[in-house]
Write an enzyme that holds these catalytic residues in place. Sequence first.
Site, mmCIF file in Angstrom:
data_model
loop_
_atom_site.group_PDB
_atom_site.id
_atom_site.type_symbol
_atom_site.label_atom_id
_atom_site.label_comp_id
_atom_site.label_asym_id
_atom_site.label_seq_id
_atom_site.Cartn_x
_atom_site.Cartn_y
_atom_site.Cartn_z
ATOM 1 N N HIS A 133 17.618 -13.069 -5.805
ATOM 2 C CA HIS A 133 18.496 -12.083 -5.184
ATOM 3 C C HIS A 133 17.810 -10.735 -5.154
ATOM 4 O O HIS A 133 16.850 -10.476 -5.885
ATOM 5 C CB HIS A 133 19.835 -11.988 -5.942
ATOM 6 C CG HIS A 133 19.741 -11.208 -7.229
ATOM 7 N ND1 HIS A 133 19.978 -9.857 -7.315
ATOM 8 C CD2 HIS A 133 19.423 -11.607 -8.493
ATOM 9 C CE1 HIS A 133 19.828 -9.457 -8.567
ATOM 10 N NE2 HIS A 133 19.481 -10.491 -9.310
ATOM 11 N N CYS A 134 18.284 -9.869 -4.264
ATOM 12 C CA CYS A 134 17.793 -8.502 -4.211
ATOM 13 C C CYS A 134 18.980 -7.582 -4.481
ATOM 14 O O CYS A 134 19.937 -7.977 -5.134
ATOM 15 C CB CYS A 134 17.140 -8.206 -2.860
ATOM 16 S SG CYS A 134 18.251 -8.353 -1.456
ATOM 17 N N ALA A 135 18.957 -6.363 -3.969
ATOM 18 C CA ALA A 135 20.013 -5.405 -4.275
ATOM 19 C C ALA A 135 21.356 -5.787 -3.681
ATOM 20 O O ALA A 135 22.404 -5.484 -4.249
ATOM 21 C CB ALA A 135 19.607 -4.013 -3.784
ATOM 22 N N SER A 149 11.030 -8.872 -4.550
ATOM 23 C CA SER A 149 12.431 -8.461 -4.408
ATOM 24 C C SER A 149 13.170 -8.617 -5.727
ATOM 25 O O SER A 149 13.915 -7.732 -6.146
ATOM 26 C CB SER A 149 13.101 -9.301 -3.315
ATOM 27 O OG SER A 149 14.470 -8.996 -3.215
#
Length: 203
Positions: A28-30, A109
């Site tokens: 996952h990223c932000a 990421s």
Amino acid sequence: MKANKNRDLAVRILEEVGGEKNIANYTHCATRLRLVLNEEDDGMVQSVKSLPGVIDVVRKGGQFQIVIGNTVDKVYNEFSELTGGIEKQDNSGDTEKGNIFSRIIATMSAVFAPFVYVLAAAGTIQGALIILSQIWPNIADTGTYQVFDVISWSPFTFLPIFIAITASKHFKTNTYTAVFANAALVAPGFSELAQRAGAGEGI
């Protein structure tokens, strides 16, 4: 209540993408839950996009990216528990979705996204100090300015520690060992040794 919603969303996403057997990799990223699926189609995009809590679905770079927002880390944690708590890795190495470029992007990421807000906040403080120093040149001599200046630089000074924490979680290694290894890079004594070595002294 929010935790239940996050769990429910993780369960629904896992169901709609074909279950754990259809997932080659995930991170996952932000704001996005990023999946690498063995098989995907337009119908899957529409079904996931219609789930409550999902903002959008983007298919890009061999990833099935589910836009969730700032609660993505909570959904990711629930998703990780549902799939055994270990990020699945695609070791085939010969498919478009599992190629090295996609893995590098996903890793970067996962490592940098969790603390990007901290760096942004530090940059904002630095920007405010620059503006204030232009309006009030003597402010740089005040204790208040100096305190906030130190605060604004601290995330960059200790960046290796931030990276150690997020990277250890991504690669499933011991966080304390990772922090210990990187702490030497920001230790005052190490900086002194580097300066002495730079001056030509044998260390």
